[in-house]
Design a protein around this motif. Structure first.
Motif, PDB file in Angstrom:
ATOM      1  N   HIS A 134      -1.726  -5.704  29.916  1.00 38.97           N
ATOM      2  CA  HIS A 134      -0.629  -6.669  29.759  1.00 38.97           C
ATOM      3  C   HIS A 134       0.706  -5.930  29.683  1.00 38.97           C
ATOM      4  O   HIS A 134       1.651  -6.252  30.414  1.00 38.97           O
ATOM      5  N   GLU A 135       0.775  -4.921  28.820  1.00 41.62           N
ATOM      6  CA  GLU A 135       2.038  -4.175  28.660  1.00 41.62           C
ATOM      7  C   GLU A 135       2.394  -3.431  29.946  1.00 41.62           C
ATOM      8  O   GLU A 135       3.546  -3.406  30.359  1.00 41.62           O
ATOM      9  N   HIS A 138       3.884  -5.768  32.435  1.00 45.07           N
ATOM     10  CA  HIS A 138       5.274  -6.149  32.132  1.00 45.07           C
ATOM     11  C   HIS A 138       6.291  -5.295  32.894  1.00 45.07           C
ATOM     12  O   HIS A 138       7.378  -5.769  33.220  1.00 45.07           O
ATOM     13  N   GLU A 195       5.312 -13.394  30.644  1.00 48.45           N
ATOM     14  CA  GLU A 195       4.124 -13.279  29.789  1.00 48.45           C
ATOM     15  C   GLU A 195       2.863 -13.688  30.547  1.00 48.45           C
ATOM     16  O   GLU A 195       1.789 -13.094  30.369  1.00 48.45           O
TER      17      GLU A 195
HETATM   18 ZN   LIG Z   1       3.977  -9.647  26.756  1.00 48.46          ZN
END
Ligand SMILES: [Zn+2]
Length: 213
Positions: A134-135, A138, A195
């Motif tokens: 996830h990071e 981003h 997100e």
């Molecule tokens: Zn996030």
């Protein structure tokens, strides 16, 4: 684990039909240049000058504010401190800093059920691994992708690759637009896009769009 996820991400990059080779090469350079901060900083922040009296709450708040202001002011005219953590290690969260091309995973998030050295690695990859992905994602979402491999805000994608990204991202926008949180109240997919891309990318560790066509 992070290195394995970064490698999986890179393998996914080269499979994207809408991303040209030049943009892929720069995206790979960016992925390889990310630095990972895991657990806790090498150097702890010094709070020795902050005087706290148990019976003086207001005085403690003022002392803490003074110390923080002084710490921030000391940064002026100095090079960026790439060892600085923007989140305390006791916070159960993780973050990405697009300007310094960093990802940080504080100690508090590296605990069960998200991570344990006792657990099979498959479980760890399915838990904290998806957060690492996830990071990482981003850095390439609708906002992170506007920073190049040096952390500068720059138009480093070819227009065609950007159009391909936007087309894939519009699928994610539509998907989240359809979610009804409360009767008559829907998610605004465009607003939560970063997100949602990060969540999908983190689970996928590939950068395929979520829907075809
Ligand atoms: Zn996030």
């Amino acid at each position: 684990m992070i290195v394995a996820i970064e490698q999986a991400f890179e393998r996914g990059l080269v499979t994207l039909p809408w991303m040209d080779a030049g943009t892929q090469a720069r995206a790979q350079a960016k992925a390889r240049g990310l630095s990972n901060m895991v657990g806790y900083p090498d150097r702890w922040r010094d709070y020795s000058q902050v005087k706290v009296e148990r019976a003086d709450y207001f005085g403690a708040v003022v002392a803490a504010s003074r110390a923080e202001l002084a710490r921030e002011m000391q940064k002026a005219d100095r090079p960026v401190d790439r060892q600085e953590w923007l989140m305390p290690v006791s916070v159960l969260n993780a973050y990405t800093n697009p300007l310094t091309l960093e990802m940080a995973f504080p100690a508090a998030i590296l605990q069960p059920p998200l991570f344990s050295i006792e657990l099979p690695m498959a479980v760890n990859f399915g838990a904290i691994g998806s957060i690492m992905g996830h990071e990482l994602t981003h850095h390439f979402d609708d906002e992170g992708s506007t920073f190049d491999e040096t952390g500068a805000l720059a138009a480093w994608w070819t227009p065609a690759a950007r159009a391909g990204f936007d087309a894939a991202a519009s699928c994610v926008v539509s998907q989240y637009d359809a979610y009804e949180v409360l009767p008559g109240l829907r998610v605004r997919g465009k607003q939560t896009l970063g997100e949602n891309i990060a969540d999908a990318g983190g689970l996928n560790t590939r950068t395929r769009p979520m829907c075809d066509g």
